[in-house]
Enzyme design. Structure first.
Site, PDB file in Angstrom:
ATOM      1  CG  ASP A 136      40.362 -39.679  -3.479  1.00  0.00           C
ATOM      2  OD1 ASP A 136      39.558 -40.396  -2.863  1.00  0.00           O
ATOM      3  OD2 ASP A 136      41.241 -38.988  -2.929  1.00  0.00           O
ATOM      4  CD  GLN A 192      41.687 -38.111   4.053  1.00  0.00           C
ATOM      5  OE1 GLN A 192      41.920 -39.098   3.361  1.00  0.00           O
ATOM      6  NE2 GLN A 192      40.488 -37.864   4.545  1.00  0.00           N
ATOM      7  CE  LYS A 246      40.344 -42.633   2.967  1.00  0.00           C
ATOM      8  NZ  LYS A 246      40.339 -41.211   2.595  1.00  0.00           N
TER       9      LYS A 246
HETATM   10  N1  GUN Z   1      38.335 -36.315   2.788  1.00  0.00           N
HETATM   11  C1  GUN Z   1      37.077 -36.720   3.064  1.00  0.00           C
HETATM   12  N2  GUN Z   1      36.670 -37.650   2.174  1.00  0.00           N
HETATM   13  C2  GUN Z   1      37.698 -37.837   1.312  1.00  0.00           C
HETATM   14  C3  GUN Z   1      37.881 -38.673   0.189  1.00  0.00           C
HETATM   15  O1  GUN Z   1      37.014 -39.439  -0.229  1.00  0.00           O
HETATM   16  N3  GUN Z   1      39.105 -38.582  -0.426  1.00  0.00           N
HETATM   17  C4  GUN Z   1      40.070 -37.740   0.001  1.00  0.00           C
HETATM   18  N4  GUN Z   1      41.219 -37.721  -0.674  1.00  0.00           N
HETATM   19  N5  GUN Z   1      39.924 -36.936   1.049  1.00  0.00           N
HETATM   20  C5  GUN Z   1      38.747 -36.997   1.698  1.00  0.00           C
END
Ligand code: GUN
Length: 299
Positions: free
Chosen positions: A120, A97, A53
């Site tokens: 998100d 995350q 990311k």
């Molecule tokens: N962990 C797994 N998928 C995601 C996501 O889409 N966003 C976040 N913040 N953590 C994750």
């Protein structure tokens, strides 16, 4: 045989558009979109996700900051970091995350993120906007938003009268995609582990979304001929045919069976997966556009 929906190609188109609009925004206003990622602990999968990311954000021309904190970081320290990022005008998007370590209340941390920076789409404000159809200002979770772009490529934007079945009721995928399909005028059924006669229900779907995390659960005879099949699952299973200890990725759909029946289907890997990161970049650009008093870019 079904058309294979190429998520890598569509994701790359989204990224190219993000890059172009970022360059325009930066030229017009002098600041570029900023994304802060927060990783707590050393979970290897999370490390890979967060690194990719951060890398993609840089590639898009964003200001990209990664905060990597030890596994024993206190909830108070994490909340303090979120507050600092909320107040930082160079940051438009904050991504914490998940999963967080067990001693941290993940809901409390996610709800502490400013809704305007919640790229998100997990904050209750954004969940509520999606649930009430206020899509013009909502941040929609990245994976469901990516699924919708893939469905639109096959079916167009107005899905009036189509039957959609979503298998899985998670807050991250199942529920938000059901709301998006409803907003696009589908008749939506959300199925889950207690649903009766799931194969028959799945066979009624013009659009079938599988998001349960069970390898190859959806069989070919669950698919209505001509249906659009979106496979959100990413499951690693043993692959002794490739050698001892080897594994491979499969979705929630038995691809080889389903592609004989479906009209269009996403592969795993190379379907929904690449869309998630692309939509995170799109959401961050959108947050920057809103902060600059501009309207939402279309993807
Ligand atoms: N962990 C797994 N998928 C995601 C996501 O889409 N966003 C976040 N913040 N953590 C994750």
């Amino acid at each position: 045989m079904a058309d294979i929906i190429d998520g890598r190609a569509v994701g790359e188109e989204v990224i190219e558009k993000v890059k172009r609009l970022t360059a325009e925004l930066t030229a017009a206003g002098g600041t570029n979109p900023g994304l802060a990622t927060v990783l707590v602990g050393e979970d290897p999968a999370s490390q890979v996700y967060v690194a990719s990311k951060s890398r993609k954000a840089k590639e898009c021309g964003f200001h990209s900051v990664q905060h990597t904190l030890p596994a024993d970081t206190s909830e108070a320290a994490l909340l303090e970091l979120v507050e600092r990022l909320n107040a930082d005008r160079s940051i438009n998007g904050i991504l914490v995350q998940l999963p967080l370590p067990a001693h941290v209340d993940a809901t409390k941390v996610i709800q502490a993120i400013s809704p305007e920076k919640d790229v998100d789409g997990f904050h209750f404000i954004n969940v509520g906007k999606l649930g009430t159809g206020a899509l013009d200002t909502a941040f929609v979770p990245c994976t469901p938003a990516g699924c919708m772009l893939l469905i639109e490529r096959v079916r167009g934007k107005d899905l009036s009268g189509l039957n959609a079945v979503v298998i899985g009721r998670s807050n991250i995928v199942g529920k938000p995609i059901a709301n998006l399909l409803l907003a696009a005028n589908c008749t939506v059924t959300v199925a889950h582990s207690r649903t009766k006669d799931l194969p028959a229900l799945a066979r009624s779907a013009d659009i079938l979304v599988a998001a349960v995390g069970r390898p190859e659960m959806v069989r070919g005879d669950w698919v209505k001929p001509g249906a659009t099949v979106i496979d959100v699952g990413i499951n690693r299973i043993p692959a002794p045919d490739k050698g001892e200890g080897k594994t491979r990725l499969v979705g929630d759909v038995a691809f080889a069976e389903a592609e004989k029946v479906a009209g269009a289907i996403t592969p795993v890997p190379g379907g929904v997966g690449p869309m998630t990161i692309a939509l995170l970049m799109a959401n961050t650009l959108t947050a920057a556009c809103f902060a600059a008093g501009r309207k939402r870019p279309a993807f």
